[in-house]
Design a protein around this motif. Structure first.
Motif, PDB file in Angstrom:
ATOM      1  N   MET A   1      12.564 -17.208  39.643  1.00  0.00           N
ATOM      2  CA  MET A   1      11.825 -16.557  40.402  1.00  0.00           C
ATOM      3  C   MET A   1      11.138 -15.558  39.978  1.00  0.00           C
ATOM      4  O   MET A   1      11.936 -13.869  40.496  1.00  0.00           O
ATOM      5  CB  MET A   1      14.376 -15.952  40.889  1.00  0.00           C
ATOM      6  CG  MET A   1      14.577 -16.677  42.244  1.00  0.00           C
ATOM      7  SD  MET A   1      13.158 -16.346  44.128  1.00  0.00           S
ATOM      8  CE  MET A   1      12.652 -15.233  43.890  1.00  0.00           C
ATOM      9  N   GLN A   2      10.716 -15.442  39.494  1.00  0.00           N
ATOM     10  CA  GLN A   2       9.597 -14.489  39.342  1.00  0.00           C
ATOM     11  C   GLN A   2       8.452 -15.065  40.010  1.00  0.00           C
ATOM     12  O   GLN A   2       7.097 -14.211  39.206  1.00  0.00           O
ATOM     13  CB  GLN A   2       9.985 -14.084  37.528  1.00  0.00           C
ATOM     14  CG  GLN A   2      10.918 -14.364  36.364  1.00  0.00           C
ATOM     15  CD  GLN A   2      12.034 -13.464  36.909  1.00  0.00           C
ATOM     16  OE1 GLN A   2      11.107 -12.319  37.013  1.00  0.00           O
ATOM     17  NE2 GLN A   2      12.935 -14.256  36.427  1.00  0.00           N
ATOM     18  N   ASN A   3       8.263 -14.995  41.318  1.00  0.00           N
ATOM     19  CA  ASN A   3       6.837 -15.306  41.426  1.00  0.00           C
ATOM     20  C   ASN A   3       6.170 -14.590  42.397  1.00  0.00           C
ATOM     21  O   ASN A   3       5.428 -14.944  43.265  1.00  0.00           O
ATOM     22  CB  ASN A   3       6.756 -17.193  41.933  1.00  0.00           C
ATOM     23  CG  ASN A   3       7.870 -17.582  43.112  1.00  0.00           C
ATOM     24  OD1 ASN A   3       8.695 -15.834  43.614  1.00  0.00           O
ATOM     25  ND2 ASN A   3       8.150 -18.431  43.297  1.00  0.00           N
ATOM     26  N   GLY A   4       6.823 -13.440  42.427  1.00  0.00           N
ATOM     27  CA  GLY A   4       6.790 -12.731  43.312  1.00  0.00           C
ATOM     28  C   GLY A   4       6.843 -13.019  45.170  1.00  0.00           C
ATOM     29  O   GLY A   4       6.510 -12.949  46.307  1.00  0.00           O
ATOM     30  N   ASN A   5       7.917 -14.108  45.634  1.00  0.00           N
ATOM     31  CA  ASN A   5       8.678 -13.872  46.541  1.00  0.00           C
ATOM     32  C   ASN A   5       9.153 -13.103  47.004  1.00  0.00           C
ATOM     33  O   ASN A   5      10.763 -13.126  47.074  1.00  0.00           O
ATOM     34  CB  ASN A   5       9.280 -15.532  46.419  1.00  0.00           C
ATOM     35  CG  ASN A   5       9.595 -15.726  47.587  1.00  0.00           C
ATOM     36  OD1 ASN A   5       9.468 -15.164  49.382  1.00  0.00           O
ATOM     37  ND2 ASN A   5       9.465 -17.248  47.467  1.00  0.00           N
ATOM     38  N   THR A   6       9.469 -11.976  48.197  1.00  0.00           N
ATOM     39  CA  THR A   6       9.849 -10.421  48.940  1.00  0.00           C
ATOM     40  C   THR A   6      10.991 -11.094  49.451  1.00  0.00           C
ATOM     41  O   THR A   6      11.919 -10.635  49.734  1.00  0.00           O
ATOM     42  CB  THR A   6       9.107  -9.714  49.094  1.00  0.00           C
ATOM     43  OG1 THR A   6       8.139 -10.165  49.816  1.00  0.00           O
ATOM     44  CG2 THR A   6       7.922  -9.216  47.609  1.00  0.00           C
ATOM     45  N   GLU A   7      10.279 -12.456  50.161  1.00  0.00           N
ATOM     46  CA  GLU A   7      11.129 -12.646  51.339  1.00  0.00           C
ATOM     47  C   GLU A   7      12.568 -13.142  50.848  1.00  0.00           C
ATOM     48  O   GLU A   7      13.593 -12.737  51.025  1.00  0.00           O
ATOM     49  CB  GLU A   7      10.900 -13.816  52.042  1.00  0.00           C
ATOM     50  CG  GLU A   7       9.403 -14.229  52.542  1.00  0.00           C
ATOM     51  CD  GLU A   7       9.995 -13.784  54.431  1.00  0.00           C
ATOM     52  OE1 GLU A   7      10.783 -14.693  55.079  1.00  0.00           O
ATOM     53  OE2 GLU A   7       9.582 -12.564  54.625  1.00  0.00           O
ATOM     54  N   LYS A   8      12.719 -13.899  49.612  1.00  0.00           N
ATOM     55  CA  LYS A   8      13.951 -14.714  49.193  1.00  0.00           C
ATOM     56  C   LYS A   8      14.977 -13.382  48.254  1.00  0.00           C
ATOM     57  O   LYS A   8      15.804 -13.290  48.793  1.00  0.00           O
ATOM     58  CB  LYS A   8      13.306 -14.945  47.920  1.00  0.00           C
ATOM     59  CG  LYS A   8      14.494 -15.543  46.653  1.00  0.00           C
ATOM     60  CD  LYS A   8      15.037 -17.027  47.693  1.00  0.00           C
ATOM     61  CE  LYS A   8      16.589 -17.150  46.815  1.00  0.00           C
ATOM     62  NZ  LYS A   8      17.261 -18.100  47.198  1.00  0.00           N
ATOM     63  N   ILE A   9      13.711 -11.990  47.969  1.00  0.00           N
ATOM     64  CA  ILE A   9      14.623 -10.953  47.626  1.00  0.00           C
ATOM     65  C   ILE A   9      15.258 -10.141  48.876  1.00  0.00           C
ATOM     66  O   ILE A   9      16.712  -9.876  48.756  1.00  0.00           O
ATOM     67  CB  ILE A   9      13.863  -9.843  46.805  1.00  0.00           C
ATOM     68  CG1 ILE A   9      12.920 -10.213  46.247  1.00  0.00           C
ATOM     69  CG2 ILE A   9      14.345  -8.533  46.724  1.00  0.00           C
ATOM     70  CD1 ILE A   9      13.567 -10.358  44.475  1.00  0.00           C
ATOM     71  N   ASN A  70      21.121 -13.715  39.894  1.00  0.00           N
ATOM     72  CA  ASN A  70      20.760 -14.865  40.144  1.00  0.00           C
ATOM     73  C   ASN A  70      19.283 -14.953  39.841  1.00  0.00           C
ATOM     74  O   ASN A  70      17.978 -15.399  40.443  1.00  0.00           O
ATOM     75  CB  ASN A  70      20.072 -14.608  41.914  1.00  0.00           C
ATOM     76  CG  ASN A  70      21.323 -14.540  42.961  1.00  0.00           C
ATOM     77  OD1 ASN A  70      21.391 -15.971  43.132  1.00  0.00           O
ATOM     78  ND2 ASN A  70      21.632 -13.459  43.153  1.00  0.00           N
ATOM     79  N   GLY A  71      18.537 -14.507  38.538  1.00  0.00           N
ATOM     80  CA  GLY A  71      18.652 -14.427  37.412  1.00  0.00           C
ATOM     81  C   GLY A  71      17.146 -13.910  37.764  1.00  0.00           C
ATOM     82  O   GLY A  71      16.013 -13.962  37.067  1.00  0.00           O
ATOM     83  N   ILE A  72      17.204 -12.504  38.839  1.00  0.00           N
ATOM     84  CA  ILE A  72      15.960 -12.443  38.888  1.00  0.00           C
ATOM     85  C   ILE A  72      16.185 -10.955  37.598  1.00  0.00           C
ATOM     86  O   ILE A  72      16.953 -10.384  37.727  1.00  0.00           O
ATOM     87  CB  ILE A  72      15.820 -11.382  40.204  1.00  0.00           C
ATOM     88  CG1 ILE A  72      15.609 -13.020  40.702  1.00  0.00           C
ATOM     89  CG2 ILE A  72      14.412 -10.749  39.759  1.00  0.00           C
ATOM     90  CD1 ILE A  72      15.838 -12.443  42.583  1.00  0.00           C
TER      91      ILE A  72
END
Lengths: 150, 247
Positions: A1-9, A70-72
């Motif tokens: 989850m370090q890939n810049g997916n703001t939707e997931k956030i 969630n590992g962020i």
């Protein structure tokens, strides 16, 4: 989850409940203003409902816990004050949840959450929290709180 | 430095006013009023916090807590009205009404400031101050147009607090400088609207507007009445006795 997916956030934030009104999330409350991915860090902008709202600290902590679980860990939370929070940011479905929970949602017409009567009277401009006023139903006589329109 | 000073003036009035109102917590005559006054105090602390954080940014050295807990009387710039003791409930209501009516108009103007931090602060605070004004105004009418005794008491409160209203409209070098830059408010320009709020409310409350006589002054340069020191000794006790204590 370090890939810049703001939707997931946004999805994760939507699982963080409001500390005072747990049936709605901080996203539904409208206090999350923006999520950006800048320099490999999620920048989460939040705005308080009221300047002195004591829940602000709590929901910042809750957000931190939720994301860490969630590992962020590459995120920053920033407080913003403009535009000022308004109850207009609450959706109709959020308002329905409030009513079901027993809080008369922000609207010009104040509805008793118990019997749905619109014949109510104001007891005090200030309820248990700064964002709510205190009312009484003239029909079923039950006391209830109303989310103030601001 | 003018901007820092200007920011502290607004922050300090909110902070000191909030501290005074918080003294009512558990002491008001009804539970509803206790909660109302405490909620107003909370709004004021929140407003002070936003500005003290900004002051800390401008200063670059002190934190918001340093500003609140480690300054002495002469380094505070709150309006003298805000530090006056609570007195009885009528005194508190008159004080809150006079201060909120001024704040309401002041924030309305400040929300047009070219300084984004101040305008955002003012725009947000305005929403809250509207309720403070509404609440205190309704009590003015209930007490003023209440019994002979309640009318007599609030009239006395009004007469004794009136001398602290002069400071609302004062303009010094800092005010003039920031007003010219489009950052600060011209306090004199809100006097007329303030008069309107006061006059209509007093009419509804069956109260007489006191004559303008001697007016208190000095808070803009850190001069205060004897009450501020006592308030600070309580508010700052913990940080003074145990510097930098955290919990």
């Amino acid at each position: 989850m370090q890939n810049g997916n703001t939707e997931k956030i946004w999805e994760l934030l939507n699982t963080v409940p409001d500390p005072e009104i747990p049936v709605i999330s901080v996203v539904e409350l409208g206090v999350i203003r923006n999520v950006e991915y800048v320099n490999k860090t999620y920048l989460i902008s939040i705005t308080p409902t009221y300047s002195g709202c004591p829940a602000v600290k709590t929901f910042q902590d809750d957000i931190k816990i939720c994301l860490s679980k969630n590992g962020i860990d590459n995120f920053d939370i920033k407080l913003v004050y403009f535009p000022a929070w308004t109850t207009d940011w609450m959706s109709d479905s959020t308002k329905k949840k409030l009513l079901k929970y027993g809080i008369s949602p922000p609207s010009k017409k104040i509805i008793c959450p118990q019997c749905k009567s619109t014949s109510t009277s104001l007891v005090s401009e200030f309820g248990s929290t700064a964002c709510k006023s205190f009312h009484k139903c003239n029909e079923c006589l039950e006391p209830f709180e109303h989310f103030k329109c601001i | 430095m003018s901007l820092l000073n200007y920011t502290l003036r607004i922050a300090d009035s909110s902070l000191i006013s909030g501290q005074r109102l918080a003294e009512w917590c558990t002491n008001a005559h009804t539970l509803e009023e206790d909660i109302a006054l405490s909620n107003i105090a909370l709004d004021l602390f929140g407003q002070a916090n936003i500005l003290l954080e900004y002051a800390s940014e401008l200063d670059g050295n002190k934190t918001a807590d340093d500003f609140a807990f480690k300054r002495n009387e002469r380094e505070f710039f709150n309006l003298k009205m805000t530090e006056q003791p609570n007195g009885h409930f009528g005194d508190t209501i008159v004080k809150l009404f006079l201060f909120s009516s001024f704040n309401f108009l002041f924030y309305n103007k400040l929300s047009q400031s070219k300084n984004k931090n101040l305008s955002a602060f003012a725009f947000k605070s305005l929403k809250e101050v509207k309720y403070h004004l509404k609440h205190s105004k309704s009590w003015m009418v209930r007490l003023g147009d209440g019994t002979k005794e309640s009318n007599k008491k609030v009239q006395e409160s009004l007469n004794s607090l009136w001398e602290f209203t002069g400071e609302f409209f004062e303009m010094d070098e800092i005010d003039n400088e920031l007003n010219k830059k489009g950052i600060g408010v011209n306090n004199k320009s809100i006097k007329e609207d303030w008069n309107n709020i006061i006059n209509t409310t007093l009419l509804d409350s069956k109260l007489k507007r006191p004559e303008d006589g001697y007016m208190q002054t000095g808070s803009k340069s850190g001069l205060h009445t004897e009450h501020l020191g006592r308030l600070l000794s309580e508010m700052q006790y913990l940080q003074r006795a145990y510097p930098d204590a955290k919990w």
